[in-house]
Design a protein around this motif. Structure first.
Motif, PDB file in Angstrom:
ATOM      1  N   LEU A 209       0.818  -1.215   0.000  1.00 20.34           N
ATOM      2  CA  LEU A 209       0.000   0.000   0.000  1.00 20.34           C
ATOM      3  C   LEU A 209       0.850   1.264   0.000  1.00 20.34           C
ATOM      4  CD1 LEU A 209      -2.837  -0.987   2.513  1.00 20.34           C
ATOM      5  CD2 LEU A 209      -3.055  -0.655   0.049  1.00 20.34           C
TER       6      LEU A 209
ATOM      7  N   GLN B  41      -2.576  -3.619  -6.452  1.00 22.01           N
ATOM      8  CA  GLN B  41      -3.908  -3.221  -6.007  1.00 22.01           C
ATOM      9  C   GLN B  41      -4.570  -4.218  -5.057  1.00 22.01           C
ATOM     10  OE1 GLN B  41      -4.473  -0.060  -6.557  1.00 22.01           O
ATOM     11  NE2 GLN B  41      -5.834   0.110  -8.309  1.00 22.01           N
TER      12      GLN B  41
ATOM     13  N   TYR C 261      -5.674  -3.534  -1.071  1.00 24.21           N
ATOM     14  CA  TYR C 261      -6.890  -2.842  -0.636  1.00 24.21           C
ATOM     15  C   TYR C 261      -7.998  -3.850  -0.320  1.00 24.21           C
ATOM     16  CZ  TYR C 261      -4.617   1.332  -2.525  1.00 24.21           C
ATOM     17  OH  TYR C 261      -3.734   2.346  -2.785  1.00 24.21           O
TER      18      TYR C 261
ATOM     19  N   ASN D 241     -16.006  -3.993  -3.247  1.00 22.23           N
ATOM     20  CA  ASN D 241     -14.643  -3.495  -3.424  1.00 22.23           C
ATOM     21  C   ASN D 241     -14.057  -3.886  -4.774  1.00 22.23           C
ATOM     22  OD1 ASN D 241     -13.305  -2.236  -0.759  1.00 22.23           O
ATOM     23  ND2 ASN D 241     -14.860  -3.705  -0.168  1.00 22.23           N
TER      24      ASN D 241
END
Length: 302
Positions: A141, A171, A174, A221
C-alpha cells in the motif's frame, strides 16, 4: 332447539395475514433496484460493453483501417471524425474501450481473488501470521502505484496482459484489508465454532463459511477496483507506458490527441468522454452494491 341453533350465526373466518419471507438474495436485489442511479449506471455500462465488443465487430471500419478522408470532423460517414492518417476515430474508440475494459476486468479479477485469499487467511489465523501478512500488505500500500507500475511496464513492449498483471499486483492489498476485517468478525460466529467442533479443517471453514459470508464487501470493493483500474491504465497509457501501437486503448488515444485539442478536438474529447462515463457508471454501481449489501438496511418496501 334446532330452531335455536339455526338462528346462531356461523363464525366468520378472517383471512390470516401472511408475511412472505424473502431470501438474502432477494433483499439485496430489491435494495439495489431502489438505487436509481446505480440501475441507470448498470444499464449504461452494459450498453458501453456491448457497443465496444459487438459494435466494433460489425462497424464498417476497423481500428487499423486507413480511409481516404484524413482529419475529417464528425459526420454521417465518420461519427467521431478521423485522425490525420485517416483512421476512423469511432472504430478506434470502440477498440480502445474494449481493450481498457478487458484490462480493468482482468485487474479486478486477479487483485480481487488474491486479495480475498490473503485477507481471509490473515484474519482467520490471526497472531503472528496475521501480523506478517498485514505488514506485507501495508508495504504494498505504501508503494507509489504509478511510479512502480511505470518502471515495471517499461520493459514489456506494451503487452496489455502484463500491464494488467502489474497493476493487479499493486492493487490487491486494498481488498485484503477489507476482507481481513470482515473475517475477524465472522470467525467468532456460532456456526464457525460449531463447524470447528465437528472437526472441519481450517481450509473448509475459510472456503465454506468465511469467504461466502464476506461476499458482499468483496463484490463492492472489486467493483470499485474496476473503476480505479480504468483510471490507472489510462494514466499509464497517457504516459506512453501502457498499451502500445498498433494496438490502442482509451488512454493511448487521449495521449496521442493531446497536441490536437485546439485543431481537432474530436480526437481528444470522444475517448475522454468514454473514460469519464465508464468511471462514473462503475462508481455508481459500486455505491448501489454497497447500499444493497449493507446489513443495517433490513426494511424493504413490498
Amino acid at each position: 332447539m334446532s330452531e335455536h341453533l339455526s338462528t346462531v350465526a356461523a363464525p366468520t373466518t378472517r383471512p390470516v395475514s401472511t408475511v412472505k419471507q424473502r431470501s438474502q438474495r432477494e433483499l439485496v436485489l430489491r435494495r439495489f433496484l431502489r438505487h436509481k442511479a446505480a440501475v441507470i449506471s448498470l444499464v449504461l455500462f452494459i450498453a458501453i460493453v456491448l457497443l465496444a465488443f459487438v459494435g466494433g465487430a460489425v462497424w464498417r471500419y476497423g481500428y487499423a483501417d486507413i480511409t481516404p478522408a484524413a482529419s475529417v470532423p464528425p459526420s454521417a460517414e465518420h461519427p467521431f471524425g478521423t485522425d490525420n492518417l485517416g483512421h476512423d476515430t469511432f472504430a478506434q474508440v470502440l477498440r480502445g474501450t474494449q481493450r481498457s475494459i478487458e484490462i480493468a476486468l482482468l485487474i479486478a479479477l486477479l487483485a480481487g481473488l488474491f486479495g480475498t485469499l490473503w485477507g481471509a487467511f490473515s484474519g482467520y489465523y490471526r497472531g503472528l501470521t496475521d501480523s506478517i501478512m498485514m505488514r506485507i500488505a501495508d508495504l504494498v500500500l505504501t508503494l507509489p502505484l504509478l511510479a512502480v507500475a511505470a518502471v515495471l511496464t517499461r520493459a514489456t513492449s506494451g503487452s496489455w496482459w502484463f500491464v494488467a498483471l502489474v497493476i493487479a499486483a499493486l492493487q490487491w492489498a486494498y481488498v485484503s484489508r477489507v476482507v481481513r476485517g470482515v473475517v475477524l468478525s465472522l470467525r467468532e460466529k456460532e456456526y464457525v465454532e460449531a463447524s470447528r467442533a465437528l472437526g472441519a479443517t481450517d481450509r473448509w471453514i475459510i472456503f465454506r463459511h468465511l469467504i461466502p459470508n464476506a461476499l458482499g464487501p468483496i463484490i463492492v470493493n472489486v467493483t470499485i477496483l474496476v473503476a480505479a483500474a480504468i483510471l490507472v491504465e489510462t494514466a499509464l497509457s497517457f504516459l506512453g507506458l501502457g498499451v502500445q501501437p498498433p494496438d490502442t486503448s482509451l488512454g493511448l488515444l487521449v495521449s496521442e490527441a493531446d497536441t490536437a485539442v485546439s485543431t481537432r478536438p474530436w480526437l481528444f474529447y470522444f475517448p475522454g468522454a468514454f473514460i469519464v462515463l465508464i468511471a462514473l457508471t462503475i462508481n455508481f454501481i459500486g455505491d448501489g452494491l454497497r447500499d444493497a449489501f449493507d446489513p443495517t438496511q433490513r426494511k424493504v418496501r413490498p
